[in-house]
Design a protein around this motif. Structure first.
Motif, PDB file in Angstrom:
ATOM      1  N   VAL A   1       0.826  -1.205   0.000  1.00  0.00           N
ATOM      2  CA  VAL A   1       0.000   0.000   0.000  1.00  0.00           C
ATOM      3  C   VAL A   1       0.862   1.258   0.000  1.00  0.00           C
ATOM      4  O   VAL A   1       1.853   1.341   0.707  1.00  0.00           O
ATOM      5  N   GLY A   2       0.467   2.211  -0.815  1.00  0.00           N
ATOM      6  CA  GLY A   2       1.112   3.513  -0.821  1.00  0.00           C
ATOM      7  C   GLY A   2       2.146   3.711  -1.901  1.00  0.00           C
ATOM      8  O   GLY A   2       2.542   4.825  -2.170  1.00  0.00           O
ATOM      9  N   GLY A   3       2.599   2.656  -2.529  1.00  0.00           N
ATOM     10  CA  GLY A   3       3.588   2.808  -3.585  1.00  0.00           C
ATOM     11  C   GLY A   3       2.938   3.176  -4.909  1.00  0.00           C
ATOM     12  O   GLY A   3       1.726   3.084  -5.061  1.00  0.00           O
ATOM     13  N   THR A   4       3.759   3.585  -5.839  1.00  0.00           N
ATOM     14  CA  THR A   4       3.236   3.881  -7.173  1.00  0.00           C
ATOM     15  C   THR A   4       3.308   2.617  -8.006  1.00  0.00           C
ATOM     16  O   THR A   4       4.326   1.939  -8.047  1.00  0.00           O
ATOM     17  N   ARG A   5       2.204   2.268  -8.621  1.00  0.00           N
ATOM     18  CA  ARG A   5       2.136   1.086  -9.471  1.00  0.00           C
ATOM     19  C   ARG A   5       0.910   1.219 -10.372  1.00  0.00           C
ATOM     20  O   ARG A   5      -0.031   1.928 -10.047  1.00  0.00           O
ATOM     21  N   PRO A   6       0.931   0.504 -11.460  1.00  0.00           N
ATOM     22  CA  PRO A   6      -0.228   0.576 -12.357  1.00  0.00           C
ATOM     23  C   PRO A   6      -1.414  -0.207 -11.812  1.00  0.00           C
ATOM     24  O   PRO A   6      -1.269  -1.046 -10.931  1.00  0.00           O
ATOM     25  N   SER A   7      -2.559   0.083 -12.371  1.00  0.00           N
ATOM     26  CA  SER A   7      -3.769  -0.678 -12.061  1.00  0.00           C
ATOM     27  C   SER A   7      -3.915  -1.791 -13.077  1.00  0.00           C
ATOM     28  O   SER A   7      -3.315  -1.748 -14.155  1.00  0.00           O
ATOM     29  N   VAL A   8      -4.724  -2.759 -12.732  1.00  0.00           N
ATOM     30  CA  VAL A   8      -5.043  -3.824 -13.674  1.00  0.00           C
ATOM     31  C   VAL A   8      -6.564  -3.903 -13.760  1.00  0.00           C
ATOM     32  O   VAL A   8      -7.257  -3.720 -12.760  1.00  0.00           O
ATOM     33  N   ILE A   9      -7.063  -4.142 -14.961  1.00  0.00           N
ATOM     34  CA  ILE A   9      -8.495  -4.308 -15.195  1.00  0.00           C
ATOM     35  C   ILE A   9      -8.675  -5.617 -15.958  1.00  0.00           C
ATOM     36  O   ILE A   9      -8.048  -5.822 -16.999  1.00  0.00           O
ATOM     37  N   VAL A  10      -9.512  -6.493 -15.416  1.00  0.00           N
ATOM     38  CA  VAL A  10      -9.733  -7.807 -16.007  1.00  0.00           C
ATOM     39  C   VAL A  10     -11.231  -8.023 -16.156  1.00  0.00           C
ATOM     40  O   VAL A  10     -12.005  -7.709 -15.244  1.00  0.00           O
ATOM     41  N   GLU A  11     -11.642  -8.587 -17.301  1.00  0.00           N
ATOM     42  CA  GLU A  11     -13.034  -8.973 -17.503  1.00  0.00           C
ATOM     43  C   GLU A  11     -13.085 -10.494 -17.469  1.00  0.00           C
ATOM     44  O   GLU A  11     -12.288 -11.172 -18.119  1.00  0.00           O
ATOM     45  N   ALA A  12     -14.012 -11.035 -16.675  1.00  0.00           N
ATOM     46  CA  ALA A  12     -14.208 -12.481 -16.616  1.00  0.00           C
ATOM     47  C   ALA A  12     -15.687 -12.753 -16.351  1.00  0.00           C
ATOM     48  O   ALA A  12     -16.274 -12.174 -15.439  1.00  0.00           O
ATOM     49  N   ASP A  13     -16.271 -13.605 -17.158  1.00  0.00           N
ATOM     50  CA  ASP A  13     -17.685 -13.972 -17.020  1.00  0.00           C
ATOM     51  C   ASP A  13     -18.600 -12.754 -17.007  1.00  0.00           C
ATOM     52  O   ASP A  13     -19.591 -12.726 -16.283  1.00  0.00           O
ATOM     53  N   GLY A  14     -18.247 -11.734 -17.790  1.00  0.00           N
ATOM     54  CA  GLY A  14     -19.090 -10.547 -17.898  1.00  0.00           C
ATOM     55  C   GLY A  14     -18.960  -9.570 -16.741  1.00  0.00           C
ATOM     56  O   GLY A  14     -19.656  -8.566 -16.697  1.00  0.00           O
ATOM     57  N   ARG A  15     -18.083  -9.853 -15.801  1.00  0.00           N
ATOM     58  CA  ARG A  15     -17.843  -8.957 -14.665  1.00  0.00           C
ATOM     59  C   ARG A  15     -16.459  -8.348 -14.811  1.00  0.00           C
ATOM     60  O   ARG A  15     -15.560  -8.963 -15.367  1.00  0.00           O
ATOM     61  N   TRP A  16     -16.294  -7.150 -14.285  1.00  0.00           N
ATOM     62  CA  TRP A  16     -15.030  -6.428 -14.384  1.00  0.00           C
ATOM     63  C   TRP A  16     -14.375  -6.347 -13.015  1.00  0.00           C
ATOM     64  O   TRP A  16     -15.047  -6.098 -12.012  1.00  0.00           O
ATOM     65  N   TYR A  17     -13.064  -6.543 -12.977  1.00  0.00           N
ATOM     66  CA  TYR A  17     -12.288  -6.511 -11.737  1.00  0.00           C
ATOM     67  C   TYR A  17     -11.179  -5.481 -11.901  1.00  0.00           C
ATOM     68  O   TYR A  17     -10.419  -5.526 -12.867  1.00  0.00           O
ATOM     69  N   VAL A  18     -11.107  -4.554 -10.943  1.00  0.00           N
ATOM     70  CA  VAL A  18     -10.131  -3.461 -10.997  1.00  0.00           C
ATOM     71  C   VAL A  18      -9.344  -3.475  -9.689  1.00  0.00           C
ATOM     72  O   VAL A  18      -9.921  -3.596  -8.610  1.00  0.00           O
ATOM     73  N   GLY A  19      -8.031  -3.349  -9.791  1.00  0.00           N
ATOM     74  CA  GLY A  19      -7.220  -3.305  -8.580  1.00  0.00           C
ATOM     75  C   GLY A  19      -5.775  -2.971  -8.900  1.00  0.00           C
ATOM     76  O   GLY A  19      -5.407  -2.818 -10.069  1.00  0.00           O
ATOM     77  N   PRO A  20      -4.948  -2.874  -7.871  1.00  0.00           N
ATOM     78  CA  PRO A  20      -3.521  -2.609  -8.090  1.00  0.00           C
ATOM     79  C   PRO A  20      -2.848  -3.816  -8.713  1.00  0.00           C
ATOM     80  O   PRO A  20      -3.170  -4.966  -8.381  1.00  0.00           O
ATOM     81  N   ALA A  21      -1.914  -3.586  -9.611  1.00  0.00           N
ATOM     82  CA  ALA A  21      -1.249  -4.677 -10.321  1.00  0.00           C
ATOM     83  C   ALA A  21      -0.543  -5.631  -9.373  1.00  0.00           C
ATOM     84  O   ALA A  21      -0.486  -6.824  -9.619  1.00  0.00           O
ATOM     85  N   THR A  22      -0.047  -5.138  -8.260  1.00  0.00           N
ATOM     86  CA  THR A  22       0.662  -6.012  -7.330  1.00  0.00           C
ATOM     87  C   THR A  22      -0.264  -7.063  -6.726  1.00  0.00           C
ATOM     88  O   THR A  22       0.190  -8.120  -6.356  1.00  0.00           O
ATOM     89  N   ALA A  23      -1.546  -6.772  -6.644  1.00  0.00           N
ATOM     90  CA  ALA A  23      -2.488  -7.741  -6.073  1.00  0.00           C
ATOM     91  C   ALA A  23      -2.605  -8.971  -6.951  1.00  0.00           C
ATOM     92  O   ALA A  23      -2.925 -10.044  -6.492  1.00  0.00           O
ATOM     93  N   CYS A  24      -2.327  -8.847  -8.234  1.00  0.00           N
ATOM     94  CA  CYS A  24      -2.457  -9.982  -9.148  1.00  0.00           C
ATOM     95  C   CYS A  24      -1.161 -10.768  -9.279  1.00  0.00           C
ATOM     96  O   CYS A  24      -1.152 -11.853  -9.800  1.00  0.00           O
ATOM     97  N   SER A  25      -0.053 -10.186  -8.850  1.00  0.00           N
ATOM     98  CA  SER A  25       1.222 -10.843  -9.073  1.00  0.00           C
ATOM     99  C   SER A  25       1.639 -11.742  -7.927  1.00  0.00           C
ATOM    100  O   SER A  25       2.590 -12.475  -8.035  1.00  0.00           O
ATOM    101  N   SER A  26       0.932 -11.698  -6.802  1.00  0.00           N
ATOM    102  CA  SER A  26       1.329 -12.522  -5.649  1.00  0.00           C
ATOM    103  C   SER A  26       0.719 -13.896  -5.732  1.00  0.00           C
ATOM    104  O   SER A  26      -0.270 -14.141  -6.286  1.00  0.00           O
TER     105      SER A  26
END
Length: 96
Positions: free
Chosen positions: A71-96
C-alpha cells in the motif's frame, strides 16, 4: 453496480473516502460494500474469497478490489473482464 472488496478493515476512513470519490465520478451508480475485512495484505487468499462471492452479482458488475501488501507505492492498475464482470485493482495484487 460497483462492489468494493478491500482489506481496509471495519474502522477508519478509507472505505468512506473511496465511496466519496465514486459518488463524484459515478453519480447514481450504486456502490456495495462486499468485504472491508478481506485477508489483510494477502491477495491470494482474498482471490479465493472473491471467486466464491462474485457469482452472486450480475454481468456488468465492477469489482473494485484493493488487497495490497504494498500500500502507498506507485504502481499501475489492472483491469480484467471475466464472465461478464469487471475486476479493478492494483497490479501487485495480481502478481502474488
Amino acid at each position: 453496480m460497483i462492489v468494493l472488496f478491500t482489506d481496509f478493515g471495519l474502522h477508519g476512513p478509507y472505505t468512506g473516502q473511496m465511496k466519496a470519490v465514486l459518488h463524484q465520478m459515478a453519480p447514481g451508480i450504486p456502490a456495495i460494500d462486499l468485504f472491508s475485512d478481506a485477508p489483510v495484505g494477502n491477495p491470494k487468499a482474498s482471490a479465493y474469497l472473491l471467486v466464491a462471492y462474485a457469482e452472486w452479482f450480475p454481468a456488468g458488475t465492477v469489482f473494485l478490489c484493493v488487497v495490497d501488501p504494498g500500500v502507498g507505492g506507485t504502481r499501475p492498475s489492472v483491469i480484467v473482464e471475466a464472465d461478464g464482470r469487471w475486476y479493478v485493482g492494483p497490479a501487485t495484487a495480481c502478481s502474488s
